[in-house]
Design a protein around this motif. Structure first.
Motif, PDB file in Angstrom:
ATOM      1  N   ARG A 246       0.828  -1.197   0.000  1.00 14.26           N
ATOM      2  CA  ARG A 246       0.000   0.000   0.000  1.00 14.26           C
ATOM      3  C   ARG A 246       0.869   1.256   0.000  1.00 14.26           C
ATOM      4  O   ARG A 246       2.019   1.230   0.475  1.00 14.26           O
ATOM      5  CB  ARG A 246      -0.917   0.014   1.229  1.00 14.26           C
ATOM      6  CG  ARG A 246      -1.835  -1.183   1.323  1.00 14.26           C
ATOM      7  CD  ARG A 246      -2.703  -1.112   2.562  1.00 14.26           C
ATOM      8  NE  ARG A 246      -3.483  -2.327   2.708  1.00 14.26           N
ATOM      9  CZ  ARG A 246      -4.616  -2.581   2.068  1.00 14.26           C
ATOM     10  NH1 ARG A 246      -5.106  -1.660   1.233  1.00 14.26           N
ATOM     11  NH2 ARG A 246      -5.262  -3.707   2.247  1.00 14.26           N
TER      12      ARG A 246
ATOM     13  N   SER B 146      -7.673  -5.338  -6.936  1.00 16.18           N
ATOM     14  CA  SER B 146      -6.660  -4.310  -6.715  1.00 16.18           C
ATOM     15  C   SER B 146      -5.337  -4.703  -7.355  1.00 16.18           C
ATOM     16  O   SER B 146      -4.996  -5.892  -7.429  1.00 16.18           O
ATOM     17  CB  SER B 146      -6.460  -4.100  -5.212  1.00 16.18           C
ATOM     18  OG  SER B 146      -5.352  -3.265  -4.952  1.00 16.18           O
TER      19      SER B 146
ATOM     20  N   ALA C 232     -11.310  -2.461  -2.954  1.00 14.19           N
ATOM     21  CA  ALA C 232     -10.107  -2.003  -3.649  1.00 14.19           C
ATOM     22  C   ALA C 232      -9.946  -0.518  -3.308  1.00 14.19           C
ATOM     23  O   ALA C 232     -10.891   0.261  -3.448  1.00 14.19           O
ATOM     24  CB  ALA C 232     -10.235  -2.193  -5.151  1.00 14.19           C
ATOM     25  N   GLU C 233      -8.758  -0.149  -2.867  1.00 14.30           N
ATOM     26  CA  GLU C 233      -8.542   1.218  -2.376  1.00 14.30           C
ATOM     27  C   GLU C 233      -7.608   1.976  -3.304  1.00 14.30           C
ATOM     28  O   GLU C 233      -6.603   1.441  -3.769  1.00 14.30           O
ATOM     29  CB  GLU C 233      -7.948   1.163  -0.968  1.00 14.30           C
ATOM     30  CG  GLU C 233      -7.789   2.514  -0.312  1.00 14.30           C
ATOM     31  CD  GLU C 233      -7.232   2.396   1.097  1.00 14.30           C
ATOM     32  OE1 GLU C 233      -7.997   1.975   1.996  1.00 14.30           O
ATOM     33  OE2 GLU C 233      -6.034   2.697   1.294  1.00 14.30           O
TER      34      GLU C 233
ATOM     35  N   THR D 108     -12.632   4.220  -2.226  1.00  9.62           N
ATOM     36  CA  THR D 108     -12.803   2.785  -2.033  1.00  9.62           C
ATOM     37  C   THR D 108     -13.876   2.267  -2.967  1.00  9.62           C
ATOM     38  O   THR D 108     -14.963   2.841  -3.075  1.00  9.62           O
ATOM     39  CB  THR D 108     -13.201   2.481  -0.578  1.00  9.62           C
ATOM     40  OG1 THR D 108     -12.181   2.948   0.302  1.00  9.62           O
ATOM     41  CG2 THR D 108     -13.390   0.982  -0.380  1.00  9.62           C
TER      42      THR D 108
END
Length: 370
Positions: free
Chosen positions: A12, A277, A315-316, A325
């Protein structure tokens, strides 16, 4: 840079510390990290030969040391002019070979070569990133009188919180007489159809390069035991939501192609329209290769995923301190100042109706959604 860093490290942005397009210093530190490793490292550790060319990692960072076989990448020709890469499109000069054609030829050469151990090859095609300098045939596929312009509403930002409007207007150009957004620059030029044509031509050029590589794979001894994953690092606005470029948190900037072909591992023809993602890219590739999942990864392998699983996994996406999001049919975005957007994409795929309205306030967030 941020998207590429997260995809290639499986981490991330909060972990990579690379959170915006110009975080080159943070990206440089990530490249030198003694504890966090990029994807080819894990293939090398597992005994794979690693091969690459093109824009796989960010272009500003030398990556030759990460690969056993590496062709230095030639950037596409850039002339910029007064308005940057926005107006840098057109036909390549006679005899000039596109950088992506060089990359495709390299991949084909590797597929025609004998390899004594398992191999992992990453080919980074530059297009459809700007500038859109292409062979004439790519433009010929999209005659200007046949170009269909995106649907645009002039009131599209009326229900967007101030931070979202600011992001839509980013980046701006100041000519001394006042600031103009890149979208306004294109629209005021009268060249919107030509811009869209050039973008479509760039997409078609990439399609052709992918086709050449896959044809070479099918004709090679590796056709039946090689997995292929095709992906992009971001989308692009061509005027939708009065925005031009990639730096935004709406669907056009964040929805990308992701295709997987893995003989014997993934059933042909399967697909679903739910978000996953790019954090899942590295775990999926190592899983396909039979490599034990590195503890570093923060995503999950997509092997065996079902629509039911995907519907429960968010999924961010991030841009600086703003976060968006996607889960199921919903997109929820929250900006640093507290402004919010919420869209039901099953009935509003172009994100015209912010369900949180002009105030951008919503109690309870996604926990209340079904």
């Amino acid at each position: 840079i941020a998207s590429r860093a997260s995809a290639m490290w499986g981490l991330r942005p909060e972990t990579t510390k690379v959170q915006e397009t110009d975080d080159t210093a943070a990206y440089g530190e990530l490249m030198k990290s003694p504890t966090l490793f990029p994807l080819p490292h894990f293939f090398s550790q597992a005994g794979y030969e690693t091969i690459s060319t093109g824009k796989v990692f960010h272009w500003a960072m030398g990556t030759k040391r990460l690969w056993d076989v590496f062709l230095p990448y030639k950037d596409s020709p850039v002339t910029f002019g007064d308005h940057g890469t926005l107006f840098d499109y057109g036909v390549l000069a006679p005899g000039e070979v596109h950088a992506d054609q060089i990359s495709a030829d390299f991949a084909i050469e590797q597929l025609q070569s004998a390899h004594t151990k398992p191999w992992f090859m990453a080919i980074g095609l530059y297009q459809p990133h700007v500038p859109w300098r292409l062979p004439q045939w790519a433009f010929d596929l999209h005659p200007i009188d046949k170009v269909v312009l995106p649907e645009v509403r002039q009131d599209d930002l009326d229900d967007i919180p101030p931070a979202g409007v600011e992001l839509a207007r980013f980046p701006v150009v100041d000519f001394g007489s006042g600031e103009v957004t890149q979208n306004e620059l294109v629209m005021n030029s009268g060249l919107w159809p030509q811009h869209v044509q050039a973008y479509l031509a760039a997409c078609s050029h990439t399609d052709a390069m992918v086709g050449q590589i896959l044809d070479a794979l099918d004709a090679s001894p590796y056709a039946d035991n090689t997995a292929v994953v095709l992906w992009s690092d971001h989308g692009f606005h061509l005027g939708e939501k009065l925005h031009w470029h990639k730096m935004a948190l709406w669907e056009h900037a964040n929805r990308i192609p992701l295709l997987i072909r893995a003989p014997g591992r993934v059933e042909a023809g399967g697909s679903f329209d739910l978000p996953v993602s790019l954090l899942d890219l590295a775990p999926t590739l190592t899983d396909l290769a039979g490599i034990a999942q590195p503890a570093q990864f923060e995503g999950a392998s997509l092997l065996g995923i079902t629509p039911e699983i995907a519907a429960r996994r968010p999924a961010e996406m991030r841009w600086g301190d703003a976060v968006s999001t996607r889960i199921g049919k919903w997109r929820w975005t929250r900006y640093a100042d507290g402004g919010e957007e919420l869209y039901d994409l099953s009935v509003d795929p172009r994100e015209y109706n912010n369900l949180l309205g002009r105030t951008g306030r919503h109690e309870g967030g996604l926990a209340t959604l079904t």
